[in-house]
Motif scaffolding. Structure first.
Motif, PDB file in Angstrom:
ATOM      1  N   ILE A 214       0.832  -1.204   0.000  1.00 37.52           N
ATOM      2  CA  ILE A 214       0.000   0.000   0.000  1.00 37.52           C
ATOM      3  C   ILE A 214       0.866   1.254   0.000  1.00 37.52           C
ATOM      4  O   ILE A 214       0.602   2.207  -0.738  1.00 37.52           O
ATOM      5  CB  ILE A 214      -0.958  -0.007   1.211  1.00 37.52           C
ATOM      6  N   ASP A 215       1.915   1.255   0.817  1.00 34.84           N
ATOM      7  CA  ASP A 215       2.828   2.401   0.836  1.00 34.84           C
ATOM      8  C   ASP A 215       3.457   2.624  -0.538  1.00 34.84           C
ATOM      9  O   ASP A 215       3.597   3.763  -0.998  1.00 34.84           O
ATOM     10  CB  ASP A 215       3.937   2.183   1.874  1.00 34.84           C
ATOM     11  N   ALA A 216       3.813   1.516  -1.195  1.00 34.81           N
ATOM     12  CA  ALA A 216       4.461   1.607  -2.506  1.00 34.81           C
ATOM     13  C   ALA A 216       3.511   2.162  -3.558  1.00 34.81           C
ATOM     14  O   ALA A 216       3.877   3.050  -4.341  1.00 34.81           O
ATOM     15  CB  ALA A 216       4.963   0.229  -2.937  1.00 34.81           C
ATOM     16  N   ILE A 217       2.275   1.648  -3.596  1.00 33.34           N
ATOM     17  CA  ILE A 217       1.326   2.088  -4.614  1.00 33.34           C
ATOM     18  C   ILE A 217       0.905   3.534  -4.383  1.00 33.34           C
ATOM     19  O   ILE A 217       0.731   4.316  -5.322  1.00 33.34           O
ATOM     20  CB  ILE A 217       0.094   1.145  -4.680  1.00 33.34           C
ATOM     21  N   GLU A 218       0.767   3.939  -3.111  1.00 28.24           N
ATOM     22  CA  GLU A 218       0.395   5.325  -2.813  1.00 28.24           C
ATOM     23  C   GLU A 218       1.532   6.284  -3.168  1.00 28.24           C
ATOM     24  O   GLU A 218       1.305   7.363  -3.712  1.00 28.24           O
ATOM     25  CB  GLU A 218       0.021   5.458  -1.332  1.00 28.24           C
TER      26      GLU A 218
ATOM     27  N   ASP B  62       3.992   5.719  -5.399  1.00 26.86           N
ATOM     28  CA  ASP B  62       4.210   5.712  -6.855  1.00 26.86           C
ATOM     29  C   ASP B  62       3.132   6.486  -7.602  1.00 26.86           C
ATOM     30  O   ASP B  62       3.426   7.214  -8.556  1.00 26.86           O
ATOM     31  CB  ASP B  62       4.251   4.275  -7.380  1.00 26.86           C
ATOM     32  N   LEU B  63       1.877   6.301  -7.180  1.00 26.01           N
ATOM     33  CA  LEU B  63       0.760   6.927  -7.889  1.00 26.01           C
ATOM     34  C   LEU B  63       0.333   8.263  -7.286  1.00 26.01           C
ATOM     35  O   LEU B  63      -0.595   8.895  -7.781  1.00 26.01           O
ATOM     36  CB  LEU B  63      -0.448   5.977  -7.901  1.00 26.01           C
TER      37      LEU B  63
ATOM     38  N   GLY C 184       2.686   5.991   3.131  1.00 29.05           N
ATOM     39  CA  GLY C 184       2.780   6.176   1.682  1.00 29.05           C
ATOM     40  C   GLY C 184       2.053   7.412   1.181  1.00 29.05           C
ATOM     41  O   GLY C 184       2.294   7.875   0.065  1.00 29.05           O
ATOM     42  N   CYS C 185       1.154   7.965   1.999  1.00 24.85           N
ATOM     43  CA  CYS C 185       0.410   9.166   1.600  1.00 24.85           C
ATOM     44  C   CYS C 185       1.260  10.432   1.678  1.00 24.85           C
ATOM     45  O   CYS C 185       0.904  11.458   1.091  1.00 24.85           O
ATOM     46  CB  CYS C 185      -0.810   9.352   2.501  1.00 24.85           C
ATOM     47  N   CYS C 186       2.377  10.375   2.414  1.00 23.26           N
ATOM     48  CA  CYS C 186       3.193  11.570   2.644  1.00 23.26           C
ATOM     49  C   CYS C 186       3.820  12.077   1.351  1.00 23.26           C
ATOM     50  O   CYS C 186       4.395  11.306   0.586  1.00 23.26           O
ATOM     51  CB  CYS C 186       4.295  11.273   3.653  1.00 23.26           C
ATOM     52  N   ILE C 187       3.727  13.382   1.135  1.00 18.95           N
ATOM     53  CA  ILE C 187       4.361  13.988  -0.031  1.00 18.95           C
ATOM     54  C   ILE C 187       5.874  13.951   0.133  1.00 18.95           C
ATOM     55  O   ILE C 187       6.606  13.616  -0.794  1.00 18.95           O
ATOM     56  CB  ILE C 187       3.870  15.439  -0.225  1.00 18.95           C
ATOM     57  N   GLU C 188       6.331  14.283   1.335  1.00 21.62           N
ATOM     58  CA  GLU C 188       7.746  14.190   1.674  1.00 21.62           C
ATOM     59  C   GLU C 188       7.867  13.408   2.965  1.00 21.62           C
ATOM     60  O   GLU C 188       7.478  13.886   4.027  1.00 21.62           O
ATOM     61  CB  GLU C 188       8.374  15.582   1.836  1.00 21.62           C
ATOM     62  N   ASP C 189       8.402  12.198   2.840  1.00 16.49           N
ATOM     63  CA  ASP C 189       8.475  11.312   4.000  1.00 16.49           C
ATOM     64  C   ASP C 189       9.749  11.612   4.801  1.00 16.49           C
ATOM     65  O   ASP C 189      10.705  10.848   4.798  1.00 16.49           O
ATOM     66  CB  ASP C 189       8.463   9.851   3.532  1.00 16.49           C
ATOM     67  N   ASP C 190       9.756  12.734   5.488  1.00 16.55           N
ATOM     68  CA  ASP C 190      10.952  13.120   6.227  1.00 16.55           C
ATOM     69  C   ASP C 190      10.788  13.046   7.743  1.00 16.55           C
ATOM     70  O   ASP C 190      11.708  13.324   8.495  1.00 16.55           O
ATOM     71  CB  ASP C 190      11.389  14.541   5.833  1.00 16.55           C
ATOM     72  N   SER C 191       9.590  12.680   8.189  1.00 21.44           N
ATOM     73  CA  SER C 191       9.388  12.547   9.631  1.00 21.44           C
ATOM     74  C   SER C 191       8.187  11.662   9.905  1.00 21.44           C
ATOM     75  O   SER C 191       7.323  11.467   9.052  1.00 21.44           O
ATOM     76  CB  SER C 191       9.166  13.926  10.265  1.00 21.44           C
ATOM     77  N   ASP C 192       8.124  11.112  11.129  1.00 18.18           N
ATOM     78  CA  ASP C 192       6.996  10.268  11.509  1.00 18.18           C
ATOM     79  C   ASP C 192       5.703  11.071  11.616  1.00 18.18           C
ATOM     80  O   ASP C 192       4.614  10.511  11.573  1.00 18.18           O
ATOM     81  CB  ASP C 192       7.280   9.589  12.846  1.00 18.18           C
ATOM     82  N   ALA C 193       5.835  12.388  11.754  1.00 14.94           N
ATOM     83  CA  ALA C 193       4.652  13.228  11.938  1.00 14.94           C
ATOM     84  C   ALA C 193       3.926  13.531  10.633  1.00 14.94           C
ATOM     85  O   ALA C 193       2.811  14.044  10.648  1.00 14.94           O
ATOM     86  CB  ALA C 193       5.047  14.536  12.614  1.00 14.94           C
TER      87      ALA C 193
END
Length: 241
Positions: A131-135, A137-138, A163-172
């Motif tokens: 799910i993280d990968a598809i979110e 990627d798409l 996977g929804c994060c635009i920039e996955d730079d933090s847990d928040a």
């Protein structure tokens, strides 16, 4: 049975064989869009492409057998082959009509399968990665929108998937986002649903698959016509021999 008639039937069956290979290739492209989508495949989201893939494999085998029947000139084999092609053609037309008449039911079935998969986020590690990968990627979140996460146990605290994060730079980045207004949420996460994103991503492959299936149906009609004609001539030749 003349050499020309044999050659014509052989060419038609070779075209069926080639069309079957094309269907298998296109269906495989859809299924294998990314190897990380494996758990989504297992859970039934890509059920239709799998059915088409199996149908393509069957057509490849039938096309091969048709070529053999054309070369041997067996009346019984050719009639059996024509019967199988007719059954397949009827099944293809029926499926096409049902999809045209009930497009919403097909979409609802796919969405229901997707929701069932998304519910397992945070429970099954393989599903979580897929799910993280598809979110990612798409560039999507949830099935219809990011607010779908309110309906899943993982999102009960307001979270969406990583996977929804635009920039996955933090847990928040994914925490407390599924109940935000869209204008605010889109600053941190993707808000478009994955069903619409997946449908758009596979648009070209789906169109190509439809074109190939249409051409294949025409070739199948020609194959049945040729097979019946050759079988009749073969039976007549045997009878009067």
């Amino acid at each position: 049975m003349g050499c020309f008639t044999k050659l014509a039937l052989f060419i038609v069956n070779f075209a069926i064989f080639a069309a079957g290979v094309a269907v298998v290739a296109l269906a495989s492209m859809i299924i294998n869009t990314d190897s990380t989508y494996g758990s989504l495949l297992i859970n039934g989201i890509f059920t239709l492409p799998i059915i088409i893939l199996i149908a393509g494999l069957i057509i490849v085998i039938i096309g091969f057998l048709g070529c053999c029947g054309a070369m041997k000139g067996s009346s019984c084999m050719l009639k059996t082959y024509a019967f199988i092609i007719i059954v397949l053609l009827i099944a293809e037309i029926t499926l096409g009509i049902l999809l045209l008449i009930y497009p919403n039911k097909a979409e609802d079935a796919i969405k229901t399968g997707m929701h069932e998969v998304f519910k397992n986020y945070g429970i099954d590690e393989a599903t979580e990665k897929s799910i993280d990968a598809i979110e990612s990627d798409l560039k999507c979140c949830g099935v219809d929108s990011y607010q779908d996460w309110q309906n899943y146990s993982y999102g009960s605290t307001g979270n969406v998937s990583r996977g929804c994060c635009i920039e996955d730079d933090s847990d928040a980045c994914f925490m407390n986002k599924n109940d935000l207004p869209e204008a605010q949420a889109k600053q941190y996460i993707y808000t478009r649903g994955c069903y619409a994103a997946l449908k758009e991503d596979l648009k070209d492959e789906t169109i190509g698959l439809g074109v190939v299936l249409f051409i294949m149906a025409i070739v199948q009609v020609l194959a049945v016509t040729c097979a019946c004609g050759v079988a009749k001539k073969s039976s007549g030749s045997t009878h009067y021999a």
